[in-house]
Motif scaffolding. Structure first.
Motif, PDB file in Angstrom:
ATOM      1  N   ALA A  90       6.913 -12.743  -4.471  1.00  0.00           N
ATOM      2  CA  ALA A  90       6.791 -11.833  -5.618  1.00  0.00           C
ATOM      3  C   ALA A  90       7.170 -10.409  -5.202  1.00  0.00           C
ATOM      4  CB  ALA A  90       5.375 -11.877  -6.174  1.00  0.00           C
ATOM      5  N   ALA A  91       6.704 -10.004  -4.013  1.00  0.00           N
ATOM      6  CA  ALA A  91       6.963  -8.624  -3.561  1.00  0.00           C
ATOM      7  C   ALA A  91       8.451  -8.383  -3.358  1.00  0.00           C
ATOM      8  CB  ALA A  91       6.199  -8.354  -2.269  1.00  0.00           C
ATOM      9  N   ALA A  92       9.202  -9.453  -3.047  1.00  0.00           N
ATOM     10  CA  ALA A  92      10.641  -9.297  -2.773  1.00  0.00           C
ATOM     11  C   ALA A  92      11.457  -9.179  -4.069  1.00  0.00           C
ATOM     12  CB  ALA A  92      11.128 -10.480  -1.957  1.00  0.00           C
ATOM     13  N   CYS A  93      10.826  -9.405  -5.218  1.00  0.00           N
ATOM     14  CA  CYS A  93      11.568  -9.348  -6.494  1.00  0.00           C
ATOM     15  C   CYS A  93      11.613  -7.904  -6.994  1.00  0.00           C
ATOM     16  CB  CYS A  93      10.884 -10.215  -7.542  1.00  0.00           C
ATOM     17  SG  CYS A  93      10.894 -11.944  -7.085  1.00  0.00           S
ATOM     18  N   ASN A  94      12.816  -7.454  -7.322  1.00  0.00           N
ATOM     19  CA  ASN A  94      12.955  -6.069  -7.780  1.00  0.00           C
ATOM     20  C   ASN A  94      13.279  -5.942  -9.251  1.00  0.00           C
ATOM     21  OD1 ASN A  94      12.413  -4.785  -5.298  1.00  0.00           O
ATOM     22  ND2 ASN A  94      14.385  -5.569  -4.565  1.00  0.00           N
ATOM     23  N   THR A  95      13.481  -7.064  -9.921  1.00  0.00           N
ATOM     24  CA  THR A  95      13.713  -7.014 -11.373  1.00  0.00           C
ATOM     25  C   THR A  95      12.912  -8.151 -12.005  1.00  0.00           C
ATOM     26  OG1 THR A  95      15.557  -8.569 -11.315  1.00  0.00           O
ATOM     27  CG2 THR A  95      16.123  -6.236 -11.054  1.00  0.00           C
ATOM     28  N   ILE A  96      12.759  -8.052 -13.337  1.00  0.00           N
ATOM     29  CA  ILE A  96      12.012  -9.109 -14.032  1.00  0.00           C
ATOM     30  C   ILE A  96      12.803 -10.424 -13.975  1.00  0.00           C
ATOM     31  CG2 ILE A  96      11.063  -9.774 -16.286  1.00  0.00           C
ATOM     32  CD1 ILE A  96      10.704  -6.657 -16.662  1.00  0.00           C
ATOM     33  N   ASP A  97      14.134 -10.324 -14.041  1.00  0.00           N
ATOM     34  CA  ASP A  97      14.937 -11.554 -13.945  1.00  0.00           C
ATOM     35  C   ASP A  97      14.739 -12.236 -12.594  1.00  0.00           C
ATOM     36  OD1 ASP A  97      15.870 -11.212 -16.463  1.00  0.00           O
ATOM     37  OD2 ASP A  97      17.831 -10.410 -15.888  1.00  0.00           O
ATOM     38  N   GLU A  98      14.696 -11.424 -11.545  1.00  0.00           N
ATOM     39  CA  GLU A  98      14.475 -12.009 -10.209  1.00  0.00           C
ATOM     40  C   GLU A  98      13.091 -12.666 -10.146  1.00  0.00           C
ATOM     41  OE1 GLU A  98      17.037  -8.692  -7.698  1.00  0.00           O
ATOM     42  OE2 GLU A  98      14.994  -9.118  -7.043  1.00  0.00           O
ATOM     43  N   LEU A  99      12.127 -11.984 -10.738  1.00  0.00           N
ATOM     44  CA  LEU A  99      10.766 -12.534 -10.714  1.00  0.00           C
ATOM     45  C   LEU A  99      10.720 -13.858 -11.487  1.00  0.00           C
ATOM     46  CD1 LEU A  99       7.811 -11.751  -9.756  1.00  0.00           C
ATOM     47  CD2 LEU A  99       7.420 -11.186 -12.139  1.00  0.00           C
ATOM     48  N   GLU A 100      11.363 -13.877 -12.648  1.00  0.00           N
ATOM     49  CA  GLU A 100      11.358 -15.111 -13.446  1.00  0.00           C
ATOM     50  C   GLU A 100      12.010 -16.250 -12.649  1.00  0.00           C
ATOM     51  OE1 GLU A 100      12.818 -14.834 -17.457  1.00  0.00           O
ATOM     52  OE2 GLU A 100      12.633 -17.013 -17.746  1.00  0.00           O
ATOM     53  N   ALA A 101      13.120 -15.940 -11.988  1.00  0.00           N
ATOM     54  CA  ALA A 101      13.797 -16.974 -11.192  1.00  0.00           C
ATOM     55  C   ALA A 101      12.882 -17.445 -10.051  1.00  0.00           C
ATOM     56  CB  ALA A 101      15.114 -16.429 -10.644  1.00  0.00           C
ATOM     57  N   ALA A 102      12.153 -16.498  -9.448  1.00  0.00           N
ATOM     58  CA  ALA A 102      11.257 -16.868  -8.339  1.00  0.00           C
ATOM     59  C   ALA A 102      10.127 -17.771  -8.847  1.00  0.00           C
ATOM     60  CB  ALA A 102      10.693 -15.612  -7.682  1.00  0.00           C
ATOM     61  N   VAL A 103       9.588 -17.443 -10.024  1.00  0.00           N
ATOM     62  CA  VAL A 103       8.502 -18.272 -10.578  1.00  0.00           C
ATOM     63  C   VAL A 103       9.053 -19.663 -10.901  1.00  0.00           C
ATOM     64  CG1 VAL A 103       6.972 -18.562 -12.578  1.00  0.00           C
ATOM     65  CG2 VAL A 103       7.146 -16.328 -11.465  1.00  0.00           C
ATOM     66  N   VAL A 119       6.208 -21.494 -18.313  1.00  0.00           N
ATOM     67  CA  VAL A 119       6.031 -20.554 -19.436  1.00  0.00           C
ATOM     68  C   VAL A 119       5.960 -19.154 -18.829  1.00  0.00           C
ATOM     69  CG1 VAL A 119       4.517 -19.930 -21.362  1.00  0.00           C
ATOM     70  CG2 VAL A 119       4.817 -22.336 -20.752  1.00  0.00           C
ATOM     71  N   PHE A 120       7.043 -18.404 -18.940  1.00  0.00           N
ATOM     72  CA  PHE A 120       7.089 -17.118 -18.237  1.00  0.00           C
ATOM     73  C   PHE A 120       6.615 -15.964 -19.119  1.00  0.00           C
ATOM     74  CE2 PHE A 120       9.302 -13.350 -16.532  1.00  0.00           C
ATOM     75  CZ  PHE A 120       8.708 -13.322 -15.278  1.00  0.00           C
ATOM     76  N   ALA A 121       7.348 -15.675 -20.190  1.00  0.00           N
ATOM     77  CA  ALA A 121       6.972 -14.517 -21.026  1.00  0.00           C
ATOM     78  C   ALA A 121       7.736 -14.590 -22.330  1.00  0.00           C
ATOM     79  CB  ALA A 121       7.322 -13.213 -20.304  1.00  0.00           C
ATOM     80  N   CYS A 194      -0.498 -17.862  -8.887  1.00  0.00           N
ATOM     81  CA  CYS A 194       0.122 -17.343 -10.124  1.00  0.00           C
ATOM     82  C   CYS A 194      -0.162 -15.850 -10.251  1.00  0.00           C
ATOM     83  CB  CYS A 194      -0.406 -18.096 -11.340  1.00  0.00           C
ATOM     84  SG  CYS A 194       0.204 -19.781 -11.411  1.00  0.00           S
ATOM     85  N   LEU A 195      -1.380 -15.452  -9.891  1.00  0.00           N
ATOM     86  CA  LEU A 195      -1.748 -14.039 -10.040  1.00  0.00           C
ATOM     87  C   LEU A 195      -0.855 -13.132  -9.188  1.00  0.00           C
ATOM     88  CD1 LEU A 195      -3.761 -12.173 -11.461  1.00  0.00           C
ATOM     89  CD2 LEU A 195      -5.261 -12.412  -9.480  1.00  0.00           C
ATOM     90  N   ALA A 196      -0.410 -13.654  -8.042  1.00  0.00           N
ATOM     91  CA  ALA A 196       0.491 -12.856  -7.191  1.00  0.00           C
ATOM     92  C   ALA A 196       1.741 -12.485  -7.993  1.00  0.00           C
ATOM     93  CB  ALA A 196       0.872 -13.661  -5.955  1.00  0.00           C
ATOM     94  N   PHE A 197       2.265 -13.437  -8.755  1.00  0.00           N
ATOM     95  CA  PHE A 197       3.457 -13.171  -9.568  1.00  0.00           C
ATOM     96  C   PHE A 197       3.105 -12.284 -10.771  1.00  0.00           C
ATOM     97  CE2 PHE A 197       4.653 -17.219  -7.455  1.00  0.00           C
ATOM     98  CZ  PHE A 197       5.833 -16.806  -6.871  1.00  0.00           C
TER      99      PHE A 197
END
Ligand code: URA
Length: 285
Positions: A90-103, A119-121, A194-197
């Motif tokens: 999660a910490a390595a993600c710098n955009t919401i798109d990156e975060l969604e892909a990581a999840v 179910v992301f957002a 999940c909370l980390a993300f």
């Protein structure tokens, strides 16, 4: 005997229902009429209080400690390494798109194995308000979007009543990205992964204002043991890594409101407080 058993079972079912709705603490043995004339509410002298029967209700409750004053005790996790992995990712993600892909690519949370969808957002991350709920239910799991069932529809109506539409008015997500099978309680490790993300999600969205819907969400994001009955309706804040404080309003979950319509009055007060705060924030920016 049969009657006793069934009333015992009813009580157990009622208690479970309260806990499921976030009513997980008792405040006193007897109800206190807070609308009673002031004279009746004067605190007794200590000697009088000592002489009172043990079941006498305390007229005044000490002010609720702030979330920071009631931290959760550290909990043993069954998979600390997986939680650490989730935090690092999660910490390595710098955009919401990156975060969604990581999840979407995260395979270590057991909940993902039984869920139909991640179910992301929903909504635009540029919206002024971000809402964090608890977990996808059956409808959300089927459609892959948060809060699309009856409780989501109630949430939409409440937000629309203060002029905020899902989309550019508010952005919505959950603590958990996958439906727990049979809506079972997620394990502590599943929640922590999940909370980390979700924490990173809040960092990246940087909403003007955060709403935490329900006790599970409020306890997890605020990292407190306080129940939703004490937390709701009071402004608190979530501190981002750079020190920015996001004004945060814990409120009842809409599923609870559907079962307890009398509580809608308090939720409406919370919505009005959100509306007021947003207006103050836009005046000051
Ligand atoms: N309840 C939640 O907390 N989240 C959803 O997405 C649906 C119901």
């Amino acid at each position: 005997m049969e009657e006793m058993l069934s009333s015992g079972e009813n009580l157990a079912a009622l208690l479970k229902w309260y806990v499921d709705q976030g009513l997980d603490e008792t405040i006193g043995e007897e109800a206190i009429d807070r609308l009673a004339p002031v004279a009746q509410q004067v605190a007794p002298e200590p000697a009088v209080a000592a002489a009172a029967t043990p079941t006498a209700p305390t007229p005044f409750r000490p002010p609720a400690p702030s979330p920071a004053a009631a931290p959760r005790a550290p909990v043993p996790l069954e998979s600390p390494q997986l939680v650490e992995d989730a935090r690092t990712l999660a910490a390595a993600c710098n955009t919401i798109d990156e975060l969604e892909a990581a999840v979407r690519g995260f395979e270590s949370c057991a909940l993902k194995r039984t869920a139909k969808n991640t179910v992301f957002a929903d909504g635009l991350p540029t919206a002024p308000v971000m809402i964090v709920g608890e977990a996808p239910g059956a409808d959300e799991d089927r459609l892959g979007k948060p809060f699309v069932g009856v409780s989501g529809q109630l949430m939409d109506r409440m937000m629309e009543a203060i002029g905020l539409k899902r989309g550019d008015g508010f952005y919505i997500t959950n603590i958990l990205f996958w439906r727990p099978p049979g809506n079972r309680t997620p394990t502590l490790a599943e929640q922590a992964m999940c909370l980390a993300f979700t924490r990173r999600h809040i960092e990246l969205v940087r909403p003007k204002l955060l709403i935490l819907a329900g006790g599970t969400s409020a306890k997890a994001v605020l990292d407190t043991a306080e129940g939703i009955m004490r937390l709701r309706g009071k402004w608190t804040s979530v501190r981002l890594d750079d020190g920015t404080e996001i004004p945060t309003m814990p409120t009842f979950h809409p599923a609870y409101l559907l079962r307890t319509p009398a509580s809608k009055r308090q939720s409406w007060q919370d919505m009005l407080a959100v509306d007021k705060k947003l207006k103050e924030l836009s005046l000051s920016s």
